[in-house]
Scaffold this motif. Structure first.
Motif, PDB file in Angstrom:
ATOM      1  N   VAL B 111     -69.262 -33.978 -11.923  1.00 34.79           N
ATOM      2  CA  VAL B 111     -69.510 -32.722 -12.651  1.00 34.79           C
ATOM      3  C   VAL B 111     -71.000 -32.579 -12.934  1.00 34.79           C
ATOM      4  O   VAL B 111     -71.576 -31.502 -12.790  1.00 34.79           O
ATOM      5  CB  VAL B 111     -68.705 -32.666 -13.968  1.00 34.79           C
ATOM      6  CG1 VAL B 111     -68.962 -31.339 -14.676  1.00 34.79           C
ATOM      7  CG2 VAL B 111     -67.235 -32.834 -13.707  1.00 34.79           C
ATOM      8  N   LEU B 112     -71.628 -33.687 -13.312  1.00 32.98           N
ATOM      9  CA  LEU B 112     -73.068 -33.644 -13.617  1.00 32.98           C
ATOM     10  C   LEU B 112     -73.873 -33.168 -12.418  1.00 32.98           C
ATOM     11  O   LEU B 112     -74.732 -32.296 -12.535  1.00 32.98           O
ATOM     12  CB  LEU B 112     -73.558 -35.030 -14.062  1.00 32.98           C
ATOM     13  CG  LEU B 112     -75.063 -35.162 -14.302  1.00 32.98           C
ATOM     14  CD1 LEU B 112     -75.509 -34.269 -15.456  1.00 32.98           C
ATOM     15  CD2 LEU B 112     -75.457 -36.600 -14.593  1.00 32.98           C
ATOM     16  N   PHE B 113     -73.565 -33.733 -11.235  1.00 33.01           N
ATOM     17  CA  PHE B 113     -74.357 -33.358 -10.062  1.00 33.01           C
ATOM     18  C   PHE B 113     -74.088 -31.917  -9.627  1.00 33.01           C
ATOM     19  O   PHE B 113     -74.912 -31.309  -8.972  1.00 33.01           O
ATOM     20  CB  PHE B 113     -74.109 -34.342  -8.915  1.00 33.01           C
ATOM     21  CG  PHE B 113     -75.011 -35.534  -9.003  1.00 33.01           C
ATOM     22  CD1 PHE B 113     -76.255 -35.527  -8.380  1.00 33.01           C
ATOM     23  CD2 PHE B 113     -74.648 -36.649  -9.749  1.00 33.01           C
ATOM     24  CE1 PHE B 113     -77.108 -36.611  -8.486  1.00 33.01           C
ATOM     25  CE2 PHE B 113     -75.490 -37.737  -9.860  1.00 33.01           C
ATOM     26  CZ  PHE B 113     -76.722 -37.725  -9.238  1.00 33.01           C
ATOM     27  N   LYS B 114     -72.927 -31.407 -10.006  1.00 31.85           N
ATOM     28  CA  LYS B 114     -72.658 -30.005  -9.731  1.00 31.85           C
ATOM     29  C   LYS B 114     -73.430 -29.127 -10.735  1.00 31.85           C
ATOM     30  O   LYS B 114     -74.086 -28.160 -10.368  1.00 31.85           O
ATOM     31  CB  LYS B 114     -71.164 -29.743  -9.850  1.00 31.85           C
ATOM     32  CG  LYS B 114     -70.774 -28.308  -9.598  1.00 31.85           C
ATOM     33  CD  LYS B 114     -69.259 -28.164  -9.591  1.00 31.85           C
ATOM     34  CE  LYS B 114     -68.880 -26.716  -9.558  1.00 31.85           C
ATOM     35  NZ  LYS B 114     -68.238 -26.241 -10.759  1.00 31.85           N
ATOM     36  N   ASP B 115     -73.396 -29.539 -11.983  1.00 35.17           N
ATOM     37  CA  ASP B 115     -73.983 -28.749 -13.058  1.00 35.17           C
ATOM     38  C   ASP B 115     -75.509 -28.733 -12.997  1.00 35.17           C
ATOM     39  O   ASP B 115     -76.149 -27.753 -13.386  1.00 35.17           O
ATOM     40  CB  ASP B 115     -73.530 -29.336 -14.407  1.00 35.17           C
ATOM     41  CG  ASP B 115     -73.844 -28.394 -15.559  1.00 35.17           C
ATOM     42  OD1 ASP B 115     -73.278 -27.303 -15.580  1.00 35.17           O
ATOM     43  OD2 ASP B 115     -74.665 -28.753 -16.416  1.00 35.17           O
ATOM     44  N   ILE B 116     -76.080 -29.828 -12.464  1.00 32.80           N
ATOM     45  CA  ILE B 116     -77.536 -29.971 -12.496  1.00 32.80           C
ATOM     46  C   ILE B 116     -78.211 -28.934 -11.606  1.00 32.80           C
ATOM     47  O   ILE B 116     -79.417 -28.684 -11.725  1.00 32.80           O
ATOM     48  CB  ILE B 116     -77.933 -31.417 -12.099  1.00 32.80           C
ATOM     49  CG1 ILE B 116     -79.199 -31.829 -12.836  1.00 32.80           C
ATOM     50  CG2 ILE B 116     -78.115 -31.559 -10.606  1.00 32.80           C
ATOM     51  CD1 ILE B 116     -79.391 -33.316 -12.866  1.00 32.80           C
ATOM     52  N   ALA B 117     -77.437 -28.291 -10.741  1.00 33.55           N
ATOM     53  CA  ALA B 117     -77.999 -27.221  -9.910  1.00 33.55           C
ATOM     54  C   ALA B 117     -78.553 -26.108 -10.784  1.00 33.55           C
ATOM     55  O   ALA B 117     -79.559 -25.480 -10.446  1.00 33.55           O
ATOM     56  CB  ALA B 117     -76.919 -26.664  -8.983  1.00 33.55           C
TER      57      ALA B 117
END
Lengths: 263, 274
Positions: B111-117
């Motif tokens: 989720v973090l790597f998706k959100d960091i966009a």
């Protein structure tokens, strides 16, 4: 007319039933709007702890303007909130077809479909602030000024509604127009303070182009000083009427241009 | 976990998210435009306040500081904005969370790597142009270059930590969807409380001493107040280090809270259909 009122009442009752389903949601929603405005007022108090007057107005007068501006905003929010959905997703998802197949006016149907009780937060806060500050702000209530007050509130609410109808109708051409409504709507923030603090350019925009100054500062100026009722109160009526006519004509053209987006 | 493995496993989440977010870039521009209007209202209110007070000092802030504070708070709100809560709540509601759970990846990290966009895009689309405009305005009104590269660097560092705090805070909030069916009202309440608690409406420095001290310690000040004060240059080196330490402390606390909620919540998960 009688039929319309009956339909409105029936839709309203349905709405309130659904609200009971999400009671917690409603409470948190209304509570958040109250907190939001309370913080805004806290800000004004902090400012006035350091200065006696802002642009020539006392604390109570500024609070009066601030509170007044919340009432038309809240009224419009309460009764026409569904217009947002038109610009954000009703047209885009193709759901607008539903309204065209019913034997009542689509615009009326959209508006009547949702009763936004959350707006009670803004309304309660606005009325409370006006009541508390009116005395100290030297607002004199005569039968005439009470009449003007009611007129100003009604037509100021229509300014909000007209801007929402006009910008929501753009969705008939471009499918999604919610952000455009948002940009116009946010301009109402300028209405909470005397327009004299802004630059000439901004003052012109909020008086003549996106005339939110008529939903707060101008009518209040009449109640606070008794000056120039023709512009300060008459202006609200004139601006709201013109804006509503423009908005309705955009809506009508939009309906003609509408092509269903669904399958 | 080795770095190479992280890259291979998680970067695709970021890439996909960047692509889908860019599709809505027009929306984003309009959204930031409407938020910016609020800054302008406040800017003129402050100008009138300074004009009325006669001096050029309001509780330790001058007009330049106030201008920077308003606009940088706005920019920081974008940079540290995490949409993890709505993303999670949506996945829990429609059951697509099961797809994520089936994958051999760490749930929170994916989720973090998706959100960091989000902050990545907003950095380019909002932070850079806004800061350039702000600094040009500042330079022109002061008649000299006011930009402080070092402050800006520390600001970005502190802002990155702020984003992570915001992410874990929002994750924890999103997990509430396991217990409550409709997060909408709570979401609005959260947004408005955060706005106040993080000093976005009224700078914490202006609040009554007791309230100020409490709010300055709470994690919400770490979200935007700390980085913004660093950018303005209101902190001495010691204050900066102290506040940065506090940010790290809250990051750890939020990380642990998130883990804790996840542990108990995942036992309740019940996906219907699918």
């Amino acid at each position: 007319m009688k039929k319309t009122l009956k339909i409105y009442r029936l839709l309203l009752v349905q709405n309130i039933k659904t609200l009971m389903e999400y009671r917690i949601d409603f409470l948190t929603g209304a509570l958040s709007f109250i907190i939001d405005q309370a913080v805004g007022i806290g800000f004004i108090f902090i400012i006035f702890s350091q200065i006696p007057q802002l642009a020539g107005f006392t604390l109570e007068q500024i609070v009066f303007i601030y509170g007044f501006s919340l009432i038309p905003k809240g009224l419009d929010h309460m009764f026409t909130d569904n217009l947002w959905s038109v610009g954000y997703f009703i047209v885009q998802k193709g759901d607008f077809d539903k309204y065209l197949t019913r034997p009542i006016d689509p615009l009326f149907h959209i508006i009547a479909e949702k009763f936004q009780i959350d707006a009670a937060g803004e309304l309660i806060m606005g009325i409370a602030l006006v009541c508390v500050s009116a005395g100290a702000a030297n607002v004199v209530f005569t039968p005439l000024s009470v009449l003007f007050f009611i007129i100003a509130i009604i037509f100021a609410s229509l300014i909000y509604t007209a801007i929402k109808i006009g910008t929501a109708a753009l969705a008939f051409w471009i499918k999604v127009s919610g952000q455009i409504t948002q940009v116009f709507y946010m301009t109402n923030e300028f209405a909470k303070y005397p327009t004299t603090i802004y630059s000439d350019f901004i003052r012109t925009v909020i008086t003549y182009i996106v005339p939110f100054a008529f939903t707060g500062y101008y009518p209040c100026l009449y109640f606070l000083t008794g000056e120039n009722p023709l512009f300060n109160i008459g202006g609200v009526v004139a601006v709201a009427t013109i804006l509503l006519l423009i908005a309705l004509s955009i809506w009508k053209r939009g309906l003609k241009a509408y092509e269903s987006a669904g399958s | 976990m080795r770095l190479g493995k992280i890259r291979k496993l998680y970067f695709p989440f970021t890439r996909a998210s960047i692509q889908s977010t860019l599709m809505y870039s027009v929306n984003m521009i309009f959204f930031s435009l409407s938020e910016l209007l609020y800054c302008f209202v406040m800017f003129y209110v402050w100008k009138a306040v300074f004009a009325a007070s006669g001096g050029d000092d309001f509780m330790g802030f001058d007009m330049q500081d106030m201008f920077l504070y308003l606009f940088m708070t706005n920019v920081t709100a974008y940079l540290t904005m995490s949409q993890a809560d709505s993303a999670i709540a949506e996945e829990i509601k429609d059951g697509s969370i099961s797809m994520r759970l089936l994958k051999p990846v760490n749930f929170n990290l994916s989720v973090l790597f998706k959100d960091i966009a989000n902050p990545m895009i907003l950095f380019v689309m909002v932070f850079v142009p806004m800061t350039v405009c702000i600094e040009i305005y500042r330079g022109v009104t002061a008649g000299m270059v006011m930009f402080q590269p070092l402050n800006c660097l520390f600001y970005l560092l502190s802002g990155a930590v702020a984003y992570l705090i915001s992410f874990y805070m929002n994750m924890s909030f999103g997990f509430l969807a396991f217990y409550v069916t409709n997060l909408w009202g709570m979401g609005i309440l959260k947004k408005i409380l955060l706005k106040f608690l993080s000093g976005a409406v009224i700078p914490l420095a202006f609040m009554p001493t007791v309230l100020k001290n409490i709010l300055a310690f709470l994690p919400f000040a770490s979200l935007s107040y700390t980085p913004v004060m660093i950018y303005i240059g209101k902190y001495s080196i010691t204050e900066m280090l102290l506040n940065f330490g506090l940010q790290i402390f809250w990051l750890l606390m939020m990380f642990l809270l998130c883990k804790l909620i996840w542990k108990s919540a995942i036992k309740r998960l019940c996906v219907q259909g699918g």
